[in-house]
Design a protein around this motif. Structure first.
Motif, PDB file in Angstrom:
ATOM      1  N   ILE A 247       9.489  -1.217  -2.003  1.00 37.33           N
ATOM      2  CA  ILE A 247       9.513  -0.343  -0.837  1.00 37.33           C
ATOM      3  C   ILE A 247       8.852  -1.086   0.313  1.00 37.33           C
ATOM      4  O   ILE A 247       7.797  -1.711   0.142  1.00 37.33           O
ATOM      5  N   LEU A 248       9.473  -1.041   1.473  1.00 40.44           N
ATOM      6  CA  LEU A 248       8.919  -1.641   2.685  1.00 40.44           C
ATOM      7  C   LEU A 248       8.454  -0.515   3.599  1.00 40.44           C
ATOM      8  O   LEU A 248       9.216   0.403   3.897  1.00 40.44           O
ATOM      9  N   SER A 249       7.202  -0.581   4.042  1.00 39.59           N
ATOM     10  CA  SER A 249       6.662   0.472   4.904  1.00 39.59           C
ATOM     11  C   SER A 249       6.050  -0.132   6.153  1.00 39.59           C
ATOM     12  O   SER A 249       5.533  -1.248   6.135  1.00 39.59           O
ATOM     13  N   THR A 250       6.115   0.615   7.252  1.00 36.78           N
ATOM     14  CA  THR A 250       5.436   0.219   8.474  1.00 36.78           C
ATOM     15  C   THR A 250       4.384   1.270   8.791  1.00 36.78           C
ATOM     16  O   THR A 250       4.536   2.442   8.445  1.00 36.78           O
ATOM     17  N   ALA A 251       3.312   0.834   9.452  1.00 38.98           N
ATOM     18  CA  ALA A 251       2.210   1.761   9.700  1.00 38.98           C
ATOM     19  C   ALA A 251       1.525   1.442  11.017  1.00 38.98           C
ATOM     20  O   ALA A 251       1.678   0.357  11.585  1.00 38.98           O
ATOM     21  N   HIS A 252       0.746   2.422  11.479  1.00 34.60           N
ATOM     22  CA  HIS A 252       0.089   2.330  12.782  1.00 34.60           C
ATOM     23  C   HIS A 252      -1.164   1.474  12.786  1.00 34.60           C
ATOM     24  O   HIS A 252      -1.925   1.496  13.756  1.00 34.60           O
ATOM     25  N   ASP A 253      -1.414   0.721  11.739  1.00 33.40           N
ATOM     26  CA  ASP A 253      -2.487  -0.265  11.778  1.00 33.40           C
ATOM     27  C   ASP A 253      -1.923  -1.661  12.021  1.00 33.40           C
ATOM     28  O   ASP A 253      -2.552  -2.661  11.698  1.00 33.40           O
ATOM     29  N   SER A 254      -0.724  -1.713  12.613  1.00 27.66           N
ATOM     30  CA  SER A 254      -0.044  -2.978  12.919  1.00 27.66           C
ATOM     31  C   SER A 254       0.128  -3.830  11.664  1.00 27.66           C
ATOM     32  O   SER A 254      -0.129  -5.036  11.664  1.00 27.66           O
ATOM     33  N   ALA A 255       0.586  -3.182  10.596  1.00 36.70           N
ATOM     34  CA  ALA A 255       0.843  -3.895   9.346  1.00 36.70           C
ATOM     35  C   ALA A 255       2.105  -3.339   8.696  1.00 36.70           C
ATOM     36  O   ALA A 255       2.377  -2.144   8.768  1.00 36.70           O
ATOM     37  N   ILE A 256       2.858  -4.234   8.089  1.00 27.68           N
ATOM     38  CA  ILE A 256       4.036  -3.888   7.295  1.00 27.68           C
ATOM     39  C   ILE A 256       3.712  -4.249   5.858  1.00 27.68           C
ATOM     40  O   ILE A 256       3.167  -5.328   5.594  1.00 27.68           O
ATOM     41  N   ARG A 257       4.018  -3.353   4.932  1.00 31.54           N
ATOM     42  CA  ARG A 257       3.628  -3.566   3.538  1.00 31.54           C
ATOM     43  C   ARG A 257       4.839  -3.521   2.622  1.00 31.54           C
ATOM     44  O   ARG A 257       5.739  -2.708   2.801  1.00 31.54           O
ATOM     45  N   LEU A 258       4.834  -4.411   1.630  1.00 30.37           N
ATOM     46  CA  LEU A 258       5.841  -4.419   0.581  1.00 30.37           C
ATOM     47  C   LEU A 258       5.171  -3.932  -0.695  1.00 30.37           C
ATOM     48  O   LEU A 258       4.184  -4.505  -1.152  1.00 30.37           O
ATOM     49  N   TRP A 259       5.711  -2.846  -1.258  1.00 30.74           N
ATOM     50  CA  TRP A 259       5.118  -2.190  -2.414  1.00 30.74           C
ATOM     51  C   TRP A 259       5.979  -2.375  -3.653  1.00 30.74           C
ATOM     52  O   TRP A 259       7.201  -2.313  -3.579  1.00 30.74           O
ATOM     53  N   ASP A 260       5.331  -2.564  -4.787  1.00 32.25           N
ATOM     54  CA  ASP A 260       5.949  -2.313  -6.081  1.00 32.25           C
ATOM     55  C   ASP A 260       5.618  -0.866  -6.406  1.00 32.25           C
ATOM     56  O   ASP A 260       4.499  -0.545  -6.811  1.00 32.25           O
ATOM     57  N   TYR A 261       6.576   0.038  -6.180  1.00 35.74           N
ATOM     58  CA  TYR A 261       6.235   1.454  -6.293  1.00 35.74           C
ATOM     59  C   TYR A 261       6.033   1.892  -7.739  1.00 35.74           C
ATOM     60  O   TYR A 261       5.387   2.899  -8.001  1.00 35.74           O
ATOM     61  N   GLN A 262       6.552   1.104  -8.706  1.00 27.49           N
ATOM     62  CA  GLN A 262       6.353   1.480 -10.106  1.00 27.49           C
ATOM     63  C   GLN A 262       4.904   1.297 -10.534  1.00 27.49           C
ATOM     64  O   GLN A 262       4.400   2.052 -11.361  1.00 27.49           O
ATOM     65  N   THR A 263       4.241   0.307  -9.952  1.00 25.50           N
ATOM     66  CA  THR A 263       2.824   0.085 -10.272  1.00 25.50           C
ATOM     67  C   THR A 263       1.904   0.565  -9.155  1.00 25.50           C
ATOM     68  O   THR A 263       0.679   0.471  -9.289  1.00 25.50           O
TER      69      THR A 263
END
Length: 354
Positions: A247-263
């Motif tokens: 999962i790729l997410s964007t957020a208001h702390d000026s960071a984009i995160r790539l998640w392994d949502y299963q873990t």
């Protein structure tokens, strides 16, 4: 250990072999103009030069802030929408306006193409979703049920379902053929800013201004998992990777995160852009190198190497915040859209494109 390779369906053996696991960080790539790396250092594990995107077209026509740009799955068209209540259909290759889709009575926040590139769904502040036949410009169906602004919409791959998110915190799943709401999920306590099906439509990922990312069972509507950003990281956009493993997410702390949502692990964080106020989407680019692409509040488009997290290019030319980006499904082409004092869509192509 999960691999971050094979993000897309069309990854070749060569591309797959060039990727690494998240613990095997590739060496930083020298700029393309630099001489070959001195021995004994091996070639970078990405095996690719940096991207060299250049401006190809500037599309003008929107009269109020642009909110979304999306390439058709067959790559022949680009759709855009904004606060001027119009969906515009463009040729990304010539930059010419093909047609306007008129009918909504308030501004638009999102658009989504059906997999066959024949239909387009649009989400509006008038509380409706319209399904358009793009070739004729006609509204096929108007989906009613949301009680407030509809902020986001997406088709599943089979394009028999739509998922939408509204400002009342609801997610709705729609039967496209019947134009009826099949399921309503009281999903979040704030604006739902993004919804996305995984590849087989068994799951939906959503995020909202309550700061939460949630994974839902499409059939039952059950919440399977909640991922929480940090307190200063209000998430405003989320999507599954093309292979649905991340999962790729964007957020208001000026960071984009790539998640392994299963873990529930955050595998990568991409920084360097500015995103503290606006809902800015990011996306994957898998047609050439593996990049993460995002707009920014400093009026630029940023490209990161997916593996190394290094900024590999910034695209300059917009004169206001870049809130929307999209990547072409087959070619090394990026579309970006901007707000208020800019109001343009820019088409960028990689001059060294593979």
């Amino acid at each position: 250990m999960n691999h971050l390779d094979n993000l897309g369906d069309s990854t070749t053996d060569d591309e797959a072999g060039s990727q690494t696991t998240e613990d095997e960080m590739p060496e930083r790539q020298a700029p393309a103009a630099a001489p070959p790396p001195p021995p004994p250092a091996p070639a970078p594990s990405t095996g690719r030069e940096r991207p060299h995107y250049e401006l190809r077209h500037t599309l003008r026509g929107h009269t109020e802030s642009i909110s979304a740009v999306k390439f058709s799955p067959d790559g022949t068209l680009l759709a855009s929408c904004g606060n001027d209540r119009v969906v515009k259909i463009w040729s990304p290759f010539t930059g010419e306006l093909v047609r306007n889709l008129n009918g909504h009575t308030k501004g638009l926040s999102d658009i989504a193409w059906s997999s066959d590139s024949i239909q387009l769904a649009s989400a509006s502040d008038d509380t409706t979703i319209r399904i358009w036949e793009v070739d004729t410009g006609l509204t096929l169906k108007t989906l009613k049920g949301h009680t407030s602004y509809v902020f986001c919409v997406n088709y599943n791959n089979a394009s028999n379902l739509l998922v939408s998110g509204g400002c009342e915190g609801e997610i709705r799943i729609w039967n496209v053929e019947k134009g009826k709401c099949m399921k309503k999920i009281l999903a979040h306590l704030d604006y739902v800013t993004a919804v996305h099906f995984n590849r087989d439509a068994s799951l939906i990922v959503s995020c909202a201004l309550d700061g939460l990312i949630r994974i839902w069972n499409t059939t039952t509507g059950q919440c399977l998992k909640t991922l929480a950003e940090s307190h200063d990281a209000i998430c405003q956009h989320v999507q599954f990777s093309p292979n649905s493993k991340y999962i790729l997410s964007t957020a208001h702390d000026s960071a984009i995160r790539l998640w392994d949502y299963q873990t529930s692990r955050c595998l990568k964080t991409y920084v360097g852009h500015t995103n503290q106020k606006y809902c800015i989407a990011a996306c994957f680019s898998v047609t050439g190198g593996k990049w993460i692409i995002s707009g920014s509040e400093d009026n630029k488009v940023y490209l990161w190497d997916l593996q190394s997290r290094e900024i590999v290019q910034t695209l300059e030319g917009h004169t206001d915040v870049v809130v929307a980006v999209a990547t072409h499904p087959q070619q090394n082409m990026i579309a970006s859209g901007s707000i208020d004092s800019d109001l343009t869509i820019r088409i960028w192509t990689d001059r060294g494109g593979t």
